[in-house]
Write a protein that holds these residues in place. Structure first.
Motif, PDB file in Angstrom:
ATOM      1  N   LEU A  14       0.820  -1.207   0.000  1.00 44.51           N
ATOM      2  CA  LEU A  14       0.000   0.000   0.000  1.00 44.51           C
ATOM      3  C   LEU A  14       0.854   1.259   0.000  1.00 44.51           C
ATOM      4  O   LEU A  14       0.529   2.241  -0.679  1.00 44.51           O
ATOM      5  CB  LEU A  14      -0.945  -0.011   1.203  1.00 44.51           C
ATOM      6  N   GLY A  15       1.959   1.227   0.735  1.00 41.18           N
ATOM      7  CA  GLY A  15       2.858   2.372   0.747  1.00 41.18           C
ATOM      8  C   GLY A  15       3.480   2.626  -0.617  1.00 41.18           C
ATOM      9  O   GLY A  15       3.499   3.767  -1.101  1.00 41.18           O
ATOM     10  N   LEU A  16       3.987   1.576  -1.249  1.00 44.99           N
ATOM     11  CA  LEU A  16       4.612   1.731  -2.563  1.00 44.99           C
ATOM     12  C   LEU A  16       3.611   2.179  -3.616  1.00 44.99           C
ATOM     13  O   LEU A  16       3.900   3.063  -4.435  1.00 44.99           O
ATOM     14  CB  LEU A  16       5.275   0.418  -2.987  1.00 44.99           C
ATOM     15  N   VAL A  17       2.430   1.579  -3.606  1.00 47.79           N
ATOM     16  CA  VAL A  17       1.412   1.949  -4.589  1.00 47.79           C
ATOM     17  C   VAL A  17       0.959   3.393  -4.372  1.00 47.79           C
ATOM     18  O   VAL A  17       0.808   4.153  -5.334  1.00 47.79           O
ATOM     19  CB  VAL A  17       0.227   0.956  -4.534  1.00 47.79           C
ATOM     20  N   ALA A  18       0.766   3.785  -3.114  1.00 49.44           N
ATOM     21  CA  ALA A  18       0.341   5.158  -2.827  1.00 49.44           C
ATOM     22  C   ALA A  18       1.402   6.168  -3.251  1.00 49.44           C
ATOM     23  O   ALA A  18       1.079   7.198  -3.858  1.00 49.44           O
ATOM     24  CB  ALA A  18       0.033   5.304  -1.338  1.00 49.44           C
ATOM     25  N   ILE A  19       2.661   5.880  -2.956  1.00 51.75           N
ATOM     26  CA  ILE A  19       3.744   6.783  -3.361  1.00 51.75           C
ATOM     27  C   ILE A  19       3.827   6.853  -4.888  1.00 51.75           C
ATOM     28  O   ILE A  19       4.003   7.931  -5.465  1.00 51.75           O
ATOM     29  CB  ILE A  19       5.082   6.332  -2.760  1.00 51.75           C
ATOM     30  N   GLY A  20       3.688   5.723  -5.551  1.00 47.97           N
ATOM     31  CA  GLY A  20       3.741   5.703  -7.010  1.00 47.97           C
ATOM     32  C   GLY A  20       2.612   6.482  -7.654  1.00 47.97           C
ATOM     33  O   GLY A  20       2.831   7.280  -8.577  1.00 47.97           O
ATOM     34  N   ILE A  21       1.389   6.289  -7.157  1.00 41.50           N
ATOM     35  CA  ILE A  21       0.248   7.022  -7.720  1.00 41.50           C
ATOM     36  C   ILE A  21       0.379   8.509  -7.437  1.00 41.50           C
ATOM     37  O   ILE A  21       0.130   9.343  -8.315  1.00 41.50           O
ATOM     38  CB  ILE A  21      -1.072   6.452  -7.167  1.00 41.50           C
ATOM     39  N   TYR A  22       0.763   8.855  -6.227  1.00 41.22           N
ATOM     40  CA  TYR A  22       0.959  10.260  -5.878  1.00 41.22           C
ATOM     41  C   TYR A  22       2.002  10.898  -6.796  1.00 41.22           C
ATOM     42  O   TYR A  22       1.799  12.003  -7.314  1.00 41.22           O
ATOM     43  CB  TYR A  22       1.393  10.386  -4.424  1.00 41.22           C
ATOM     44  N   GLY A  23       3.101  10.198  -7.015  1.00 38.85           N
ATOM     45  CA  GLY A  23       4.142  10.728  -7.880  1.00 38.85           C
ATOM     46  C   GLY A  23       3.688  10.900  -9.315  1.00 38.85           C
ATOM     47  O   GLY A  23       4.009  11.898  -9.965  1.00 38.85           O
ATOM     48  N   MET A  24       2.913   9.946  -9.822  1.00 42.64           N
ATOM     49  CA  MET A  24       2.449  10.060 -11.201  1.00 42.64           C
ATOM     50  C   MET A  24       1.437  11.183 -11.370  1.00 42.64           C
ATOM     51  O   MET A  24       1.351  11.786 -12.435  1.00 42.64           O
ATOM     52  CB  MET A  24       1.849   8.737 -11.663  1.00 42.64           C
ATOM     53  N   LEU A  25       0.669  11.479 -10.324  1.00 46.02           N
ATOM     54  CA  LEU A  25      -0.338  12.529 -10.432  1.00 46.02           C
ATOM     55  C   LEU A  25       0.213  13.927 -10.163  1.00 46.02           C
ATOM     56  O   LEU A  25      -0.263  14.898 -10.746  1.00 46.02           O
ATOM     57  CB  LEU A  25      -1.486  12.247  -9.454  1.00 46.02           C
ATOM     58  N   ILE A  26       1.195  14.061  -9.298  1.00 49.90           N
ATOM     59  CA  ILE A  26       1.644  15.369  -8.843  1.00 49.90           C
ATOM     60  C   ILE A  26       2.877  15.871  -9.597  1.00 49.90           C
ATOM     61  O   ILE A  26       2.963  17.043  -9.948  1.00 49.90           O
ATOM     62  CB  ILE A  26       1.936  15.340  -7.326  1.00 49.90           C
ATOM     63  N   VAL A  27       3.818  14.996  -9.869  1.00 50.76           N
ATOM     64  CA  VAL A  27       5.098  15.405 -10.453  1.00 50.76           C
ATOM     65  C   VAL A  27       4.906  15.787 -11.912  1.00 50.76           C
ATOM     66  O   VAL A  27       4.130  15.174 -12.632  1.00 50.76           O
ATOM     67  CB  VAL A  27       6.120  14.258 -10.313  1.00 50.76           C
ATOM     68  N   ARG A  28       5.618  16.817 -12.360  1.00 55.53           N
ATOM     69  CA  ARG A  28       5.496  17.304 -13.735  1.00 55.53           C
ATOM     70  C   ARG A  28       6.704  16.965 -14.612  1.00 55.53           C
ATOM     71  O   ARG A  28       6.653  17.153 -15.808  1.00 55.53           O
ATOM     72  CB  ARG A  28       5.298  18.815 -13.724  1.00 55.53           C
ATOM     73  N   ASN A  29       7.779  16.479 -14.050  1.00 60.49           N
ATOM     74  CA  ASN A  29       8.977  16.134 -14.806  1.00 60.49           C
ATOM     75  C   ASN A  29       8.817  14.715 -15.345  1.00 60.49           C
ATOM     76  O   ASN A  29       8.462  13.794 -14.613  1.00 60.49           O
ATOM     77  CB  ASN A  29      10.198  16.225 -13.884  1.00 60.49           C
ATOM     78  N   LEU A  30       9.088  14.526 -16.636  1.00 65.62           N
ATOM     79  CA  LEU A  30       8.875  13.216 -17.255  1.00 65.62           C
ATOM     80  C   LEU A  30       9.727  12.111 -16.628  1.00 65.62           C
ATOM     81  O   LEU A  30       9.255  10.989 -16.453  1.00 65.62           O
ATOM     82  CB  LEU A  30       9.158  13.292 -18.756  1.00 65.62           C
ATOM     83  N   ILE A  31      10.953  12.406 -16.293  1.00 67.63           N
ATOM     84  CA  ILE A  31      11.823  11.389 -15.700  1.00 67.63           C
ATOM     85  C   ILE A  31      11.330  11.011 -14.311  1.00 67.63           C
ATOM     86  O   ILE A  31      11.329   9.840 -13.928  1.00 67.63           O
ATOM     87  CB  ILE A  31      13.287  11.858 -15.696  1.00 67.63           C
ATOM     88  N   LYS A  32      10.853  11.991 -13.559  1.00 66.27           N
ATOM     89  CA  LYS A  32      10.305  11.691 -12.237  1.00 66.27           C
ATOM     90  C   LYS A  32       9.011  10.887 -12.337  1.00 66.27           C
ATOM     91  O   LYS A  32       8.717  10.064 -11.469  1.00 66.27           O
ATOM     92  CB  LYS A  32      10.082  12.981 -11.460  1.00 66.27           C
ATOM     93  N   VAL A  33       8.248  11.104 -13.385  1.00 65.23           N
ATOM     94  CA  VAL A  33       7.045  10.302 -13.611  1.00 65.23           C
ATOM     95  C   VAL A  33       7.426   8.847 -13.871  1.00 65.23           C
ATOM     96  O   VAL A  33       6.777   7.919 -13.379  1.00 65.23           O
ATOM     97  CB  VAL A  33       6.208  10.881 -14.764  1.00 65.23           C
ATOM     98  N   VAL A  34       8.499   8.633 -14.623  1.00 64.73           N
ATOM     99  CA  VAL A  34       8.975   7.273 -14.886  1.00 64.73           C
ATOM    100  C   VAL A  34       9.430   6.607 -13.579  1.00 64.73           C
ATOM    101  O   VAL A  34       9.152   5.433 -13.338  1.00 64.73           O
ATOM    102  CB  VAL A  34      10.110   7.275 -15.934  1.00 64.73           C
ATOM    103  N   VAL A  35      10.096   7.354 -12.720  1.00 62.14           N
ATOM    104  CA  VAL A  35      10.522   6.821 -11.423  1.00 62.14           C
ATOM    105  C   VAL A  35       9.300   6.468 -10.577  1.00 62.14           C
ATOM    106  O   VAL A  35       9.257   5.417  -9.924  1.00 62.14           O
ATOM    107  CB  VAL A  35      11.449   7.819 -10.694  1.00 62.14           C
TER     108      VAL A  35
END
Length: 103
Positions: A14-35
């Protein structure tokens, strides 16, 4: 797999999935979205391994996890190559700026 191990695994998932979804929705840098996508994928891999352990067939969960890792690696390489080309063509990796370049 005991109930304590299952609880810890699910908390990690749940922690990993939440961090991943949060990062994909909030971050604007393409490389950070891939991370962020990689973090999300690692959570799903952990689910597969844990489910294989719970069902008593750990080899099935592990083989599915390896398959996902291979496919995920190909997707990551292609996404990073695309990000490099976008950076060369647009001069930025910011998704807001890139989305304004539509014709």
């Amino acid at each position: 797999m005991s109930n304590d191990a299952w609880t810890i695994a699910m908390a990690a998932v749940l922690g990993l999935v939440a961090i991943g979804i949060y990062g994909m929705l909030i971050v604007r840098n393409l490389i950070k979205v891939v991370v962020a996508l990689q973090i999300f994928a690692k959570g799903t891999i952990l689910v597969m391994v844990a489910a294989g352990g719970i069902s008593g067939k750990p080899a099935v969960g592990q083989s599915l996890a390896i398959t996902v890792i291979v496919a995920d690696t190909v997707v990551t390489v292609m996404a990073l190559a695309l990000a490099i080309q976008v950076r060369r063509w647009c001069g930025t990796l910011d998704t807001r700026v890139i989305s304004r370049l539509r014709r």
